[in-house]
Design an enzyme around this catalytic site. Structure first.
Site, PDB file in Angstrom:
ATOM      1  N   GLN A 263      30.274  -2.036 -38.191  1.00 30.92           N
ATOM      2  CA  GLN A 263      30.512  -3.060 -37.166  1.00 30.92           C
ATOM      3  C   GLN A 263      31.850  -2.786 -36.489  1.00 30.92           C
ATOM      4  OE1 GLN A 263      28.139  -5.009 -36.403  1.00 30.92           O
ATOM      5  NE2 GLN A 263      26.815  -4.872 -38.208  1.00 30.92           N
ATOM      6  N   TYR A 296      17.236  -1.540 -41.233  1.00 22.69           N
ATOM      7  CA  TYR A 296      18.290  -1.048 -40.348  1.00 22.69           C
ATOM      8  C   TYR A 296      19.621  -1.266 -41.092  1.00 22.69           C
ATOM      9  CZ  TYR A 296      14.460  -2.073 -37.081  1.00 22.69           C
ATOM     10  OH  TYR A 296      13.232  -2.174 -36.466  1.00 22.69           O
ATOM     11  N   GLU A 319      16.932   2.809 -43.650  1.00 20.01           N
ATOM     12  CA  GLU A 319      17.854   3.252 -42.611  1.00 20.01           C
ATOM     13  C   GLU A 319      17.453   4.669 -42.197  1.00 20.01           C
ATOM     14  OE1 GLU A 319      20.751   2.315 -40.827  1.00 20.01           O
ATOM     15  OE2 GLU A 319      20.658   4.384 -40.142  1.00 20.01           O
ATOM     16  N   ASP A 377      18.858  -5.885 -39.055  1.00 20.26           N
ATOM     17  CA  ASP A 377      19.987  -5.781 -38.127  1.00 20.26           C
ATOM     18  C   ASP A 377      19.755  -4.569 -37.224  1.00 20.26           C
ATOM     19  OD1 ASP A 377      22.453  -5.826 -36.883  1.00 20.26           O
ATOM     20  OD2 ASP A 377      23.581  -5.159 -38.646  1.00 20.26           O
ATOM     21  N   CYS A 404      22.272  -7.880 -31.748  1.00 22.36           N
ATOM     22  CA  CYS A 404      23.415  -7.809 -30.833  1.00 22.36           C
ATOM     23  C   CYS A 404      22.999  -7.883 -29.362  1.00 22.36           C
ATOM     24  CB  CYS A 404      24.236  -6.546 -31.102  1.00 22.36           C
ATOM     25  SG  CYS A 404      23.288  -5.041 -30.921  1.00 22.36           S
TER      26      CYS A 404
END
Ligand SMILES: C[S@@+](CC[C@H](N)C(=O)[O-])C[C@H]1O[C@@H](n2cnc3c(N)ncnc32)[C@H](O)[C@@H]1O
Length: 450
Positions: A263, A296, A319, A377, A404
């Site tokens: 992040q 993710y 992932e 995510d 996001c």
């Protein structure tokens, strides 16, 4: 009804009353029945807008040239790069608390328009990450491209041209190191600040701009793009720091290669981990040893949070990037043998695209392996309807979606709501101060009859 418009307004200056914010960060105004998306406006202002882009449809786009009636939320633009036309801090002319309010309106509006969800408010609450409301210097990872004279620049808005003025998002320690890094022209520069205070500056050849059409990014297959990314990941040359970037959340520590996702906001990982911990701990009807998917999952930030919330959880991190997934196993903690390592007993990693994982793994007729809780995510484009529909079928108790992009989050959440799931909580996090971007965290519960 299609709006026919034959006169090109490009080059005209229009005096407009600015209404609400739009998803892409512009503000909406209307003129002679058309929508004018205004860059640099604020709700309630009267502005003169230069129309720069008129596709001849029901809308056109322009930039505010002068403000006639000034919003009380307008501040001096903090970002020299944005003031010079860079595409970075598009909301740095808005006071941060007001910007959070506008971002909350975008989240609510997208929930209605795209997700067909009633968010029960005109404005979703948006909070500063972990209470950290500083508007500049929040970014711990940033990229530049060096110009012909070797100086680092950022991209001009809607252009491949470079703006050489500094952007205020990166931590000043990164900016200082990047400014003195003498790497020559045509280089991509990456600056990172580890949580141990180490500044890492690395560089490699910049990707040459490809002409549109043949050979364009859109035409290359996902596999070709992944191969290119992998080979470029090995190209980094370090000016300062090295290939192990330390990241910490609470007692936990990760060592990541520079390519691995983390992040960007210095306080975001802590904030999201805390939100995920709470949402998982409060999931209805959770068994002592629940099955949890961290989709993710990057380097397992949320897997660690899940294990803190429910130490008996059996967590699978899915992932696609091996750089990120490799760092799951470097996770360490306070020394408690049961909870010290996110990669210890109870955490598994699967290197796969989520789409493939859902097709291939774990679901068959074996209900014991169905996840009680899913945390996802995804990148900006979201997970997509097929992934969300599959999750709606297989997850048993709760889904936590960290997204996001307000539009793709709304679409993904809308797919769950359409499948009978209940939106229990939706909130925003101002993880990209000075910009219109906002992170949304949605918590949904399975239909009661499950
Ligand atoms: C927004 S990051 C989140 C990572 C992690 N949850 C965190 O907070 O650090 C999204 C991650 O998804 C990965 N990713 C992108 N597309 C994917 C896909 N289709 N399947 C699996 N992982 C994917 C990226 O490599 C990246 O690590």
């Amino acid at each position: 009804m299609t709006h026919e418009h034959t006169t090109d307004w490009t080059g005209r200056v229009l005096r407009l009353e600015v209404a609400g914010p739009a998803h892409g960060g512009e503000f909406v105004a209307r003129h002679e029945g058309r929508v004018v998306f205004c860059r640099g406006g604020i709700t309630g202002e009267t502005v003169d807008v230069l129309v720069e882009d008129d596709p001849g449809r029901a809308f056109c786009r322009g930039t505010v040239q002068s403000v006639i009636d000034v919003s009380p939320h307008r501040v001096e633009t903090a970002c020299p790069a944005a003031a010079a036309g860079a595409g970075c801090c598009d909301w740095s002319h808005i006071e941060p608390a007001a910007a959070r309010g506008f971002a909350g309106r975008i989240l609510a509006e997208q929930a209605v328009r795209i997700g067909r969800i009633d968010p029960r408010a005109d404005e979703i609450p948006v909070e500063a990450p972990a209470g950290d409301a500083t508007a500049t210097g929040w970014r711990t990872v940033a990229r530049w491209v060096t110009g012909p004279d070797g100086r680092p620049g950022v991209r001009r808005a809607r252009s491949r041209d470079l703006v050489m003025e500094p952007c205020v998002q990166p931590d000043p320690r990164i900016l200082d190191a990047v400014t003195v890094a003498d790497v020559g022209p045509g280089r991509e520069l990456l600056g990172l600040l580890g949580d141990d205070g180490t500044v890492h500056v690395a560089h490699r050849p910049a990707v040459r701009d490809e002409p549109r059409g043949q050979g364009s990014r859109a035409r290359r297959s996902a596999a070709t793009r992944a191969r290119a990314r992998r080979s470029r990941a090995a190209d980094w040359e370090f000016v300062t720091g090295g290939p192990d970037v330390v990241r910490r959340v609470g007692e936990r520590e990760w060592r990541l290669p520079p390519e691995a996702f983390w992040q960007a906001h210095r306080s975001a990982a802590t904030h999201y981990a805390s939100a995920v911990r709470t949402a998982v701990a409060q999931a209805p009807g959770l068994p002592d040893e629940p099955v949890v998917w961290d989709l993710y999952g990057g380097a397992g930030l949320f897997a660690a949070a899940v294990r803190e919330a429910v130490p008996g959880a059996d967590v699978t991190v899915v992932e696609s990037s091996s750089a990120s997934l490799g760092a799951v196993s470097t996770t360490s903690g306070s020394g408690d043998p049961d909870t010290a390592s996110a990669a210890g007993p109870g955490v598994h990693t699967v290197r796969s695209r989520v789409e493939t994982f859902l097709e291939d793994h774990a679901l068959d007729a074996d209900a014991r392996r169905a996840p009680d809780v899913v945390v996802l995510d995804p990148p900006r484009g979201g997970a997509g309807i097929p992934v969300m529909q599959r999750l709606a079928e297989v997850a048993r108790s709760r889904i936590v979606h960290v997204g996001c992009d307000a539009a793709s989050l709304a679409r993904d959440v809308g797919a769950l709501v359409a499948a009978g799931w209940t939106l229990t909580d939706l909130r925003g996090v101002a993880a990209f101060p000075g910009t219109h971007h906002v992170e949304g965290i949605a918590v949904l519960d399975a239909p009661v009859a499950r």
